[in-house]
Design a protein around this motif. Structure first.
Motif, mmCIF file in Angstrom:
data_model
loop_
_atom_site.group_PDB
_atom_site.id
_atom_site.type_symbol
_atom_site.label_atom_id
_atom_site.label_comp_id
_atom_site.label_asym_id
_atom_site.label_seq_id
_atom_site.Cartn_x
_atom_site.Cartn_y
_atom_site.Cartn_z
ATOM 1 N N SER A 122 0.839 3.841 -3.140
ATOM 2 C CA SER A 122 0.095 5.102 -2.808
ATOM 3 C C SER A 122 1.234 6.248 -2.857
ATOM 4 O O SER A 122 1.178 7.444 -2.822
ATOM 5 C CB SER A 122 -0.576 5.216 -1.571
ATOM 6 O OG SER A 122 0.372 4.944 -0.506
ATOM 7 N N HIS B 14 -5.600 6.045 -2.898
ATOM 8 C CA HIS B 14 -4.954 4.773 -3.038
ATOM 9 C C HIS B 14 -4.599 4.545 -1.553
ATOM 10 O O HIS B 14 -4.553 3.203 -0.900
ATOM 11 C CB HIS B 14 -3.693 4.946 -3.908
ATOM 12 C CG HIS B 14 -4.108 4.937 -5.210
ATOM 13 N ND1 HIS B 14 -3.128 5.143 -6.317
ATOM 14 C CD2 HIS B 14 -5.402 4.615 -5.731
ATOM 15 C CE1 HIS B 14 -3.686 5.399 -7.423
ATOM 16 N NE2 HIS B 14 -5.084 4.934 -7.050
ATOM 17 N N TYR B 15 -3.738 5.458 -0.555
ATOM 18 C CA TYR B 15 -3.558 5.218 0.634
ATOM 19 C C TYR B 15 -4.650 5.062 1.480
ATOM 20 O O TYR B 15 -4.451 3.809 2.280
ATOM 21 C CB TYR B 15 -2.835 6.413 1.289
ATOM 22 C CG TYR B 15 -2.703 6.525 2.643
ATOM 23 C CD1 TYR B 15 -1.559 5.817 3.167
ATOM 24 C CD2 TYR B 15 -3.443 7.261 3.608
ATOM 25 C CE1 TYR B 15 -1.352 6.211 4.645
ATOM 26 C CE2 TYR B 15 -3.465 7.472 4.883
ATOM 27 C CZ TYR B 15 -2.360 6.803 5.617
ATOM 28 O OH TYR B 15 -2.190 7.022 6.801
ATOM 29 N N ALA C 76 0.780 -1.171 0.040
ATOM 30 C CA ALA C 76 -0.059 -0.091 0.049
ATOM 31 C C ALA C 76 0.811 1.263 -0.011
ATOM 32 O O ALA C 76 0.577 2.415 -0.601
ATOM 33 C CB ALA C 76 -0.803 0.037 1.126
ATOM 34 N N LEU D 41 -6.350 1.172 -0.008
ATOM 35 C CA LEU D 41 -5.376 -0.056 -0.083
ATOM 36 C C LEU D 41 -5.165 -0.481 1.412
ATOM 37 O O LEU D 41 -4.760 -1.735 1.755
ATOM 38 C CB LEU D 41 -4.219 0.132 -0.663
ATOM 39 C CG LEU D 41 -4.079 0.501 -2.339
ATOM 40 C CD1 LEU D 41 -2.856 0.553 -2.936
ATOM 41 C CD2 LEU D 41 -5.041 -0.784 -3.006
ATOM 42 N N SER D 42 -5.092 0.562 2.389
ATOM 43 C CA SER D 42 -4.840 0.212 3.702
ATOM 44 C C SER D 42 -6.049 -0.478 4.367
ATOM 45 O O SER D 42 -5.874 -0.853 5.551
ATOM 46 C CB SER D 42 -4.506 1.637 4.588
ATOM 47 O OG SER D 42 -5.737 2.224 4.668
#
Length: 579
Positions: A422, A540-541, A418, A544-545
């Motif tokens: 990101s 994205h951060y 991730a 995906l986390s």
């Protein structure tokens, strides 16, 4: 953490599951807890079952769990939800627990007479119910009900041990002992022997997940400080357990009899927390997502016309104008404030206009009330100026400031992947090892859809449960890679944002934005062609986390070079940190 067999209980009421998981968290690591143990040697039934059996250095204990309301009329016991259909029994819970214990004792003593010297006892657990009815059939000494459920399970087993040890001493004139470490292992093999099986992906992930769902020592220390202080601000990156602590604090304060408002930015998160609160039977805890609460406040205050006159597309609508109307509605209509205010995802509400509303929602206001704020400074959408203005506003309330740095959500591999994609680094401290997170590169859309089908089929055939899997996209489903796709691996695809559409047995889909605050064991990320673009980094951060144990990102071949550039930059950041 005790050994749980199985790791994840199946087909049981939520109350029973919560008790089982609490035992796992709070009992010593060398103890064994068995769930739903079949008892072919039951004294009154052809085939009986013990809800939970604890094998410990303090003895062997059978626990009967009643995870809902309990009542009795004319000798007929009624047990009702939440989480299961109501049913009746002629036997009281104590008799059920005792008869299960006798079958357990017979199995162990028949296999090895040395178990005859061990303390055997039974107990009854009612986590959501206060049971204070007196009766000759009831043993209040072995009951754990709503009043004392928050005490540690180690304390409850110690209480059972003292009672049953004294009971044996009074009846037999001698002291019995607990199980030795060898006997714990032996008893486990007698009652539920191991089988030689291949380890599936789902089984492996379950084992990994058990390492990351518990409170870390850091979180425990923060939780204690929250208990000791009326106002606090807790900051931490994605995966450091802010939401876990926020809910723990809210439940604890509601359990002490205070009216608590749990507020968050995300509607799906609010729905998830609200269902959890209802299932646990917690009263005095109201859960809202901010915009939903604002609209309700405006409706009650008769300010709907003022809100309708505003342009929702205006850049300042959500940051300033919407909360201003809500504040006006509170001032004109009054309304009873809550005793405690807990806000998760505060970074999404970090403007002075929102804080004007918060000031009116809690008894004593922000300066003198009881409140706890949880935020990720990396996801602050309003910038440093707004954050500084809010910090200045809160400074006069003298809150305790805490930082969370340990990752208690993601495996090390998920956190790294991730961070690479990101460009924003997740916490890596104390994250456990897991499976490698692989990117899936594809050429055409048909190629991508076939690879998504293959991956989902592989995961489901490897014991990954549907409820542990989600497909996350940077776009709405109608504009996503799977637009128009109705089924995956033979299951319907349903949007989590559409509560009417979603059903059990479906493959869950959500946008990354809507899934903030939630999490799943496995995340399949699609529409990742914008890797490396700064305007997509935060999404994205945040998205995906959400993966706890396994992350698969679908990346078009044309973006391969972008991923390599991101990976190189991550490696350089890691090298600098290690110096």
């Amino acid at each position: 953490m005790a050994v749980l067999i199985p790791d994840v209980p199946k087909d049981c009421p939520n109350g029973e599951r919560l008790v089982y998981e609490k035992l796992g968290r709070e009992l010593p690591a060398d103890w064994v807890v068995l769930h739903s143990l079949g008892l072919p040697r039951h004294e009154t039934k052809i085939w009986g079952e013990a809800d939970i059996v604890v094998l410990s250095s303090q003895g062997v204990y059978s626990l009967e769990v009643k995870g809902g309301t309990v009542s009795c009329s004319d000798g007929v016991w009624l047990f009702a939800g939440p989480g299961f259909k109501s049913y009746t029994k002629r036997e009281d819970p104590w008799t059920q627990s005792k008869s299960a214990l006798m079958a357990v004792r017979k199995s162990l003593c028949d296999a090895n007479s040395a178990f005859k010297e061990v303390v055997f006892g039974f107990g009854v657990v009612m986590p959501f119910t206060r049971f204070d009815v007196a009766g000759t059939e009831f043993l209040p000494e072995v009951l754990l009900d709503k009043r004392s459920y928050r005490e540690g399970m180690d304390q409850y087993i110690e209480r059972l041990h003292r009672f049953w040890e004294a009971d044996y001493a009074s009846r037999e004139g001698k002291t019995r002992r607990g199980l030795t470490p060898h006997q714990i292992r032996q008893a486990r093999q007698i009652l539920r022997p191991d089988l030689e099986t291949a380890l599936s992906i789902g089984g492996y992930l379950t084992g990994v997940e058990s390492k990351i769902i518990q409170l870390t020592n850091e979180q425990i220390r923060v939780s204690r400080r929250l208990t000791a202080n009326p106002r606090s601000v807790v900051r931490g990156a994605a995966g450091t357990g802010k939401s876990v602590l926020a809910m723990d604090r809210a439940k604890h304060l509601a359990g002490s009899g205070r009216r608590v408002l749990f507020l968050c930015f995300n509607r799906l998160l609010a729905s998830h927390v609200r269902r959890s609160v209802a299932q646990e039977g917690i009263s005095g805890l109201d859960v809202w997502h901010a915009h939903g609460l604002y609209r309700e406040i405006i409706r009650r205050g008769g300010k709907e016309a003022e809100l309708a006159a505003l342009d929702e597309s205006h850049p300042e609508f959500f940051a300033r104008r919407f909360p201003e109307v809500a504040a006006d509605a509170l001032l004109s209509n009054g309304g009873e404030p809550w005793d405690v205010l807990i806000i998760d995802e505060t970074q999404d509400l970090l403007t002075t206009s929102h804080f004007d509303v918060f000031d009116l929602l809690v008894v004593g206001g922000l300066n003198h009330g009881t409140w706890h704020l949880f935020l990720d400074p990396l996801q602050n959408i309003y910038g440093s100026d707004a954050e500084h203005a809010v910090e200045t506003r809160l400074a006069t309330a003298y809150p305790v400031l805490d930082e969370l740095e340990d990752n208690c959500r993601n495996t090390r591999q998920v956190a790294a992947q991730a961070s690479i994609i990101s460009g924003i680094d997740l916490a890596m401290n104390n994250a456990p090892d897991g499976l490698e997170c692989e990117n899936v590169f594809y050429g055409s859309r048909p190629d991508a859809l076939q690879k998504i089908q293959d991956l989902v089929e592989k995961l489901l055939s490897s014991d990954v449960r549907l409820c542990d899997l989600v497909i996350l996209s940077t776009r709405q489903r109608s504009n996503s890679l799977i637009a128009g796709l109705e089924r995956l691996a033979g299951r319907p695809v349903c949007d989590l944002g559409n509560e009417e559409e979603y059903a059990d047995g479906a493959v869950a889909f959500s946008t990354m934005h809507a899934f903030k605050g939630l999490e799943r064991m496995v995340v399949v990320a699609i529409d990742m062609q914008d890797i490396g673009a700064s305007q997509w980094a935060m999404l994205h951060y945040a998205g995906l986390s959400r993966a706890r144990c396994l992350l698969h990102a679908f990346v078009p071949n044309g973006s391969t070079h972008r991923y390599r550039r991101q990976a190189t930059a991550f490696g350089e950041r890691a090298r600098i940190r290690s110096k």
